[in-house]
Design a protein around this motif. Sequence first.
Motif, PDB file in Angstrom:
ATOM      1  N   LYS A 122       0.824  -1.215   0.000  1.00 38.43           N
ATOM      2  CA  LYS A 122       0.000   0.000   0.000  1.00 38.43           C
ATOM      3  C   LYS A 122       0.857   1.264   0.000  1.00 38.43           C
ATOM      4  N   ILE A 123       2.100   1.145   0.442  1.00 37.19           N
ATOM      5  CA  ILE A 123       2.978   2.315   0.405  1.00 37.19           C
ATOM      6  C   ILE A 123       3.260   2.718  -1.045  1.00 37.19           C
ATOM      7  N   VAL A 124       3.212   1.759  -1.975  1.00 40.60           N
ATOM      8  CA  VAL A 124       3.422   2.098  -3.386  1.00 40.60           C
ATOM      9  C   VAL A 124       2.190   2.816  -3.940  1.00 40.60           C
ATOM     10  N   TYR A 125       0.988   2.431  -3.492  1.00 40.44           N
ATOM     11  CA  TYR A 125      -0.214   3.198  -3.853  1.00 40.44           C
ATOM     12  C   TYR A 125      -0.083   4.634  -3.348  1.00 40.44           C
ATOM     13  N   LEU A 126       0.426   4.780  -2.137  1.00 39.07           N
ATOM     14  CA  LEU A 126       0.616   6.118  -1.565  1.00 39.07           C
ATOM     15  C   LEU A 126       1.572   6.944  -2.422  1.00 39.07           C
ATOM     16  N   ILE A 127       2.700   6.359  -2.798  1.00 39.47           N
ATOM     17  CA  ILE A 127       3.668   7.076  -3.633  1.00 39.47           C
ATOM     18  C   ILE A 127       3.056   7.404  -4.994  1.00 39.47           C
ATOM     19  N   THR A 128       2.233   6.485  -5.526  1.00 39.52           N
ATOM     20  CA  THR A 128       1.569   6.731  -6.808  1.00 39.52           C
ATOM     21  C   THR A 128       0.728   7.997  -6.753  1.00 39.52           C
ATOM     22  N   TYR A 129      -0.044   8.136  -5.678  1.00 38.77           N
ATOM     23  CA  TYR A 129      -0.895   9.328  -5.564  1.00 38.77           C
ATOM     24  C   TYR A 129      -0.068  10.589  -5.309  1.00 38.77           C
ATOM     25  N   MET A 130       1.088  10.453  -4.686  1.00 39.90           N
ATOM     26  CA  MET A 130       1.957  11.615  -4.534  1.00 39.90           C
ATOM     27  C   MET A 130       2.461  12.073  -5.901  1.00 39.90           C
ATOM     28  N   LYS A 131       2.820  11.118  -6.764  1.00 46.15           N
ATOM     29  CA  LYS A 131       3.275  11.471  -8.110  1.00 46.15           C
ATOM     30  C   LYS A 131       2.129  12.058  -8.931  1.00 46.15           C
ATOM     31  N   MET A 132       0.927  11.525  -8.777  1.00 48.92           N
ATOM     32  CA  MET A 132      -0.229  12.082  -9.476  1.00 48.92           C
ATOM     33  C   MET A 132      -0.514  13.505  -9.009  1.00 48.92           C
ATOM     34  N   ALA A 133      -0.324  13.746  -7.699  1.00 53.05           N
ATOM     35  CA  ALA A 133      -0.581  15.075  -7.142  1.00 53.05           C
ATOM     36  C   ALA A 133       0.456  16.092  -7.589  1.00 53.05           C
ATOM     37  N   GLU A 134       1.628  15.631  -7.999  1.00 56.95           N
ATOM     38  CA  GLU A 134       2.625  16.547  -8.563  1.00 56.95           C
ATOM     39  C   GLU A 134       2.061  17.249  -9.799  1.00 56.95           C
ATOM     40  N   LYS A 135       1.405  16.480 -10.634  1.00 51.54           N
ATOM     41  CA  LYS A 135       0.864  17.022 -11.874  1.00 51.54           C
ATOM     42  C   LYS A 135      -0.456  17.752 -11.634  1.00 51.54           C
ATOM     43  N   ASN A 136      -1.243  17.237 -10.700  1.00 50.28           N
ATOM     44  CA  ASN A 136      -2.555  17.831 -10.432  1.00 50.28           C
ATOM     45  C   ASN A 136      -2.849  17.777  -8.936  1.00 50.28           C
ATOM     46  N   PRO A 137      -2.511  18.842  -8.189  1.00 50.01           N
ATOM     47  CA  PRO A 137      -2.721  18.848  -6.737  1.00 50.01           C
ATOM     48  C   PRO A 137      -4.170  18.605  -6.326  1.00 50.01           C
ATOM     49  N   LEU A 138      -5.112  18.882  -7.229  1.00 51.85           N
ATOM     50  CA  LEU A 138      -6.527  18.715  -6.889  1.00 51.85           C
ATOM     51  C   LEU A 138      -6.927  17.247  -6.770  1.00 51.85           C
ATOM     52  N   VAL A 139      -6.039  16.335  -7.222  1.00 48.40           N
ATOM     53  CA  VAL A 139      -6.385  14.919  -7.154  1.00 48.40           C
ATOM     54  C   VAL A 139      -6.608  14.466  -5.713  1.00 48.40           C
ATOM     55  N   LEU A 140      -5.958  15.108  -4.758  1.00 40.85           N
ATOM     56  CA  LEU A 140      -6.122  14.713  -3.360  1.00 40.85           C
ATOM     57  C   LEU A 140      -7.485  15.128  -2.799  1.00 40.85           C
ATOM     58  N   ASN A 141      -8.128  16.073  -3.468  1.00 38.49           N
ATOM     59  CA  ASN A 141      -9.443  16.540  -3.008  1.00 38.49           C
ATOM     60  C   ASN A 141     -10.594  15.850  -3.733  1.00 38.49           C
ATOM     61  N   LYS A 142     -10.284  15.065  -4.747  1.00 34.35           N
ATOM     62  CA  LYS A 142     -11.318  14.356  -5.493  1.00 34.35           C
ATOM     63  C   LYS A 142     -12.078  13.409  -4.561  1.00 34.35           C
ATOM     64  N   THR A 143     -13.403  13.354  -4.703  1.00 39.92           N
ATOM     65  CA  THR A 143     -14.204  12.461  -3.869  1.00 39.92           C
ATOM     66  C   THR A 143     -14.580  11.209  -4.646  1.00 39.92           C
ATOM     67  N   ILE A 144     -14.594  10.078  -3.952  1.00 37.60           N
ATOM     68  CA  ILE A 144     -14.928   8.785  -4.547  1.00 37.60           C
ATOM     69  C   ILE A 144     -16.057   8.172  -3.727  1.00 37.60           C
ATOM     70  N   PHE A 145     -17.068   7.659  -4.405  1.00 33.57           N
ATOM     71  CA  PHE A 145     -18.217   7.076  -3.716  1.00 33.57           C
ATOM     72  C   PHE A 145     -17.919   5.635  -3.314  1.00 33.57           C
ATOM     73  N   PHE A 146     -18.226   5.331  -2.059  1.00 35.64           N
ATOM     74  CA  PHE A 146     -18.036   3.973  -1.549  1.00 35.64           C
ATOM     75  C   PHE A 146     -19.403   3.324  -1.418  1.00 35.64           C
ATOM     76  N   ASP A 147     -19.650   2.341  -2.270  1.00 40.23           N
ATOM     77  CA  ASP A 147     -20.969   1.715  -2.354  1.00 40.23           C
ATOM     78  C   ASP A 147     -21.118   0.522  -1.412  1.00 40.23           C
ATOM     79  N   HIS A 148     -20.087  -0.323  -1.365  1.00 37.90           N
ATOM     80  CA  HIS A 148     -20.186  -1.544  -0.571  1.00 37.90           C
ATOM     81  C   HIS A 148     -18.797  -2.051  -0.211  1.00 37.90           C
ATOM     82  N   HIS A 149     -18.750  -2.927   0.752  1.00 45.27           N
ATOM     83  CA  HIS A 149     -17.476  -3.536   1.144  1.00 45.27           C
ATOM     84  C   HIS A 149     -17.069  -4.559   0.090  1.00 45.27           C
TER      85      HIS A 149
END
Length: 331
Positions: A122-149
């Motif tokens: 999961k630390i690699v997922y974290l780093i992935t989103y850090m790299k995505m946020a470099e290009k678009n800082p708003l990605v950290l504010n994007k909301t995602i709907f959680f429907d079910h477990h």
Amino acid sequence: MLSLLRYPLPLFLVISLIAASFFAGKFFPSSPTPLIASEKCPGSMEQIRLKDYELIHPLLLTDVTEQSEALRSIQTDISHYIDGVKSSQKADDISVYFRRLDNGSWFAINPNSTYNPASMIKIVYLITYMKMAEKNPLVLNKTIFFDHHFSEGNKQNIVDFQLQAGNYYPVRDLLKYMIKHSDNDATVLLSQNMDVGVYNKIFKDLNVPIPNPSTEYFISVSDFSKFFRILYSASYTTTELSEFAIELLTESTFNQGLRIGIGNNIKMAHKFGERIIGVKSQLHEFGIIYYNNTPYLLGVMTSGNSLTQLSEIIGEISRIAITDYKGLTGG
């Protein structure tokens, strides 16, 4: 040009120059003795650099090839403990990576064994989103709907938090739940919305095998250490995003491994992973331990019959490491 011979130097000036030369030779020899004559230069070094540009190759990681003699006492004590644990059949396999983060000295025990990293990936997922946020800082504010477990993925045996179905969650919060509580639902949501190309490129950039989604993934303790190292040195993403990622890792609630050995008062940025494959268990943890202004990285990957036993083993290795490290650094 006028010849200097037409203007002979006065006798007193000639004598003064001769005297000055004598004292300069006496007190300032032409081949001075080095201040640190006994310091040994590293025999060789290995570097990992980005290859994305034509004219520059930014440095990601540097390693002295030889393991540290200065850390030999820690390595020996941990090795003796591991030998005893394995002889008593409390564990099948144990690998350890230790690195002083102030000077880069390191050692590894059983570095060639590989393990399923489980939730540590999961630390690699974290780093992935850090790299995505470099290009678009708003990605950290994007909301995602959680429907079910989600039922997909590996069963989580250590749980202290769950998302609530029917809610929207900002990416920033999902990253927190994924790291702080190792929540699998948050991880699945993030994986479904991340840039897979960025994710795969992290492995490629670090010379680490890229996971194949159709097969089980295994990684060595030395290779996994690279993910923590690039965050600590802020050599892969910006300083602000690296700080954000490390701060999330300091919030991890898992206290059944490295934390056993260091107590509750020392700050630690860490991530654990656990997996049961058939009748065999695997438990791993990596952490940056911020001890006395001389932080170190400790990673332990284990396999055996019982998560409880493996937890105790990781805790004891952590205790040995910090006890010896205190003696080494005068703490």
